[in-house]
Write a protein that holds these residues in place. Structure first.
Motif, short mmCIF file in Angstrom:
data_model
loop_
_atom_site.label_atom_id
_atom_site.label_comp_id
_atom_site.label_asym_id
_atom_site.label_seq_id
_atom_site.Cartn_x
_atom_site.Cartn_y
_atom_site.Cartn_z
N GLY A 179 0.87 -1.46 -0.36
CA GLY A 179 -0.09 0.43 0.17
C GLY A 179 1.07 1.37 0.00
O GLY A 179 0.81 2.08 -0.53
N TYR A 180 1.92 1.48 0.37
CA TYR A 180 2.98 2.18 0.77
C TYR A 180 3.80 2.34 -0.28
O TYR A 180 4.91 3.82 -1.20
CB TYR A 180 3.14 2.48 1.91
CG TYR A 180 2.40 2.78 3.14
CD1 TYR A 180 2.61 4.16 3.25
CD2 TYR A 180 1.66 1.65 3.94
CE1 TYR A 180 1.31 4.00 4.38
CE2 TYR A 180 1.04 2.03 4.63
CZ TYR A 180 0.53 3.13 5.29
OH TYR A 180 -0.32 3.50 5.91
N GLU A 181 3.92 1.01 -1.38
CA GLU A 181 4.59 1.47 -2.93
C GLU A 181 3.87 2.27 -3.29
O GLU A 181 4.48 2.79 -3.99
CB GLU A 181 4.76 -0.11 -3.02
CG GLU A 181 5.70 -0.73 -2.60
CD GLU A 181 5.95 -1.86 -3.11
OE1 GLU A 181 5.22 -2.83 -2.93
OE2 GLU A 181 7.29 -2.34 -2.68
N PHE A 182 2.43 2.45 -3.58
CA PHE A 182 1.71 2.90 -3.74
C PHE A 182 1.51 4.35 -3.45
O PHE A 182 1.55 5.24 -4.16
CB PHE A 182 0.06 1.94 -4.16
CG PHE A 182 -0.42 3.52 -4.67
CD1 PHE A 182 -1.19 3.06 -6.30
CD2 PHE A 182 -1.85 4.24 -4.16
CE1 PHE A 182 -2.66 3.39 -6.71
CE2 PHE A 182 -2.98 5.30 -4.30
CZ PHE A 182 -3.08 4.22 -6.38
N ALA A 183 1.44 4.25 -2.50
CA ALA A 183 1.09 5.44 -2.12
C ALA A 183 2.95 6.79 -2.33
O ALA A 183 2.60 8.70 -2.52
CB ALA A 183 0.93 6.10 -0.23
N ALA A 184 3.85 5.70 -2.38
CA ALA A 184 5.23 6.52 -2.81
C ALA A 184 5.16 6.80 -4.44
O ALA A 184 6.38 7.85 -4.45
CB ALA A 184 6.11 5.56 -2.67
N GLU A 185 3.94 5.83 -5.34
CA GLU A 185 4.08 6.59 -6.75
C GLU A 185 3.32 7.37 -6.79
O GLU A 185 2.92 8.21 -7.72
CB GLU A 185 3.17 5.41 -7.68
CG GLU A 185 4.17 3.82 -7.11
CD GLU A 185 3.18 3.26 -7.50
OE1 GLU A 185 1.76 2.95 -8.04
OE2 GLU A 185 4.10 2.00 -7.86
N GLN A 186 2.52 7.88 -5.79
CA GLN A 186 0.97 9.00 -6.02
C GLN A 186 1.99 10.50 -6.11
O GLN A 186 1.06 10.87 -7.21
CB GLN A 186 1.01 9.21 -4.94
CG GLN A 186 -0.79 9.96 -5.28
CD GLN A 186 -1.75 9.84 -5.46
OE1 GLN A 186 -1.80 7.99 -6.21
NE2 GLN A 186 -3.04 10.00 -6.86
N PRO A 187 2.86 10.77 -5.55
CA PRO A 187 3.27 12.87 -6.08
C PRO A 187 4.22 12.05 -6.84
O PRO A 187 4.69 13.00 -8.02
CB PRO A 187 4.38 12.40 -4.77
CG PRO A 187 4.60 11.39 -3.78
CD PRO A 187 3.45 10.13 -4.28
N VAL A 188 5.45 11.36 -7.71
CA VAL A 188 5.04 10.73 -8.78
C VAL A 188 4.84 11.73 -10.07
O VAL A 188 4.91 12.10 -10.80
CB VAL A 188 6.66 9.55 -9.33
CG1 VAL A 188 6.69 9.46 -10.92
CG2 VAL A 188 7.00 9.39 -7.77
N GLU A 189 2.86 10.65 -9.92
CA GLU A 189 2.52 11.02 -10.93
C GLU A 189 2.20 12.22 -10.56
O GLU A 189 1.48 12.96 -11.66
CB GLU A 189 1.76 10.09 -10.65
CG GLU A 189 1.79 8.12 -10.76
CD GLU A 189 2.56 7.86 -12.24
OE1 GLU A 189 1.67 8.56 -13.61
OE2 GLU A 189 3.28 7.57 -12.89
N VAL A 190 1.40 13.09 -9.54
CA VAL A 190 1.14 13.66 -9.98
C VAL A 190 2.00 15.19 -10.03
O VAL A 190 1.87 16.36 -10.91
CB VAL A 190 0.36 14.16 -8.25
CG1 VAL A 190 0.54 16.60 -8.01
CG2 VAL A 190 -0.14 13.83 -7.99
#
Length: 219
Positions: free
Chosen positions: A163-174
């Motif tokens: 779940g936190y791997e997903f969260a770590a991708e979020q600011p990259v995508e933004v």
């Protein structure tokens, strides 16, 4: 978990928003379901019923004393950044407190309050204003959000790490979006902004970062 009658007034915000509270052994599936509930609209009705007054008070700066405590600061960020997105969803007011939430978060990075937060779920929510608030320094803040998300991932319990791997991708995508457009184009309509042709093409495709399917779920 504080239950006494003299518990800080912001305790109700954290008790509601974080079922996990200080439990590192929290079940991974439940953690994911609860994350989706609070971040994808499932909590809207309860937030409107229970915390509209809190969000109003926060906007009027009547709860600024919460920032005397690290957990109170986190609760105030939720009241300014998260609750408006539920209470005033699809309206301009949903984003009206973003700059105040950002200022409170930035102060907490420098005074030790962020470092005092014990869990990856506390820190992930705390960092959201870095991504949400539009402004000329947005890319720099997103770089900081990316670095902080990597730190959160490294500290996350092993069973919660996907779940936190997903969260770590979020600011990259933004960051990819903001690097191209300088703002969040999906807000243009509710903010009364005219979309550029490039933004119109982006909006037509959908697939916005904040709507990425959560791990193990179709959406």
């Amino acid at each position: 978990m504080a239950t006494s009658t003299d518990a800080p007034e912001w305790t109700s915000v954290l008790d509601f928003f974080f079922l996990e509270r200080l439990r590192p052994d929290f079940d991974a599936r439940a953690h994911g379901e609860y994350w989706k509930w609070r971040m994808r609209g499932g909590a809207d009705e309860q937030i409107v019923a229970r915390f509209t007054d809190t969000a109003e008070q926060a906007a009027r700066e009547e709860l600024d004393h919460w920032t005397d405590d690290p957990h109170g600061r986190l609760a105030l960020i939720i009241a300014l950044d998260q609750f408006p997105r539920s209470i005033w969803r699809d309206t301009e007011r949903a984003f009206s407190n973003d700059h105040k939430a950002l200022a409170i978060a930035l102060e907490g990075y420098s005074n030790g309050h962020y470092d005092a937060l014990e869990t990856p779920w506390y820190r992930t929510i705390y960092n959201l204003p870095l991504m949400h608030c539009e402004g000329p320094d947005h890319l720099d803040r997103l770089d900081r959000a990316i670095a902080l998300a990597q730190e959160v991932l490294a500290d996350a319990p092993a069973h919660l790490r996907p779940g936190y791997e997903f969260a770590a991708e979020q600011p990259v995508e933004v960051r990819k979006v903001v690097a191209v457009f300088g703002r969040h184009p999906h807000r243009n309509a509710v903010l009364g902004r005219v979309s550029t042709p490039e933004e119109e093409a982006y909006l037509a495709k959908g697939g916005f970062p904040h709507l990425r399917p959560l791990p193990g779920r179709p959406g």
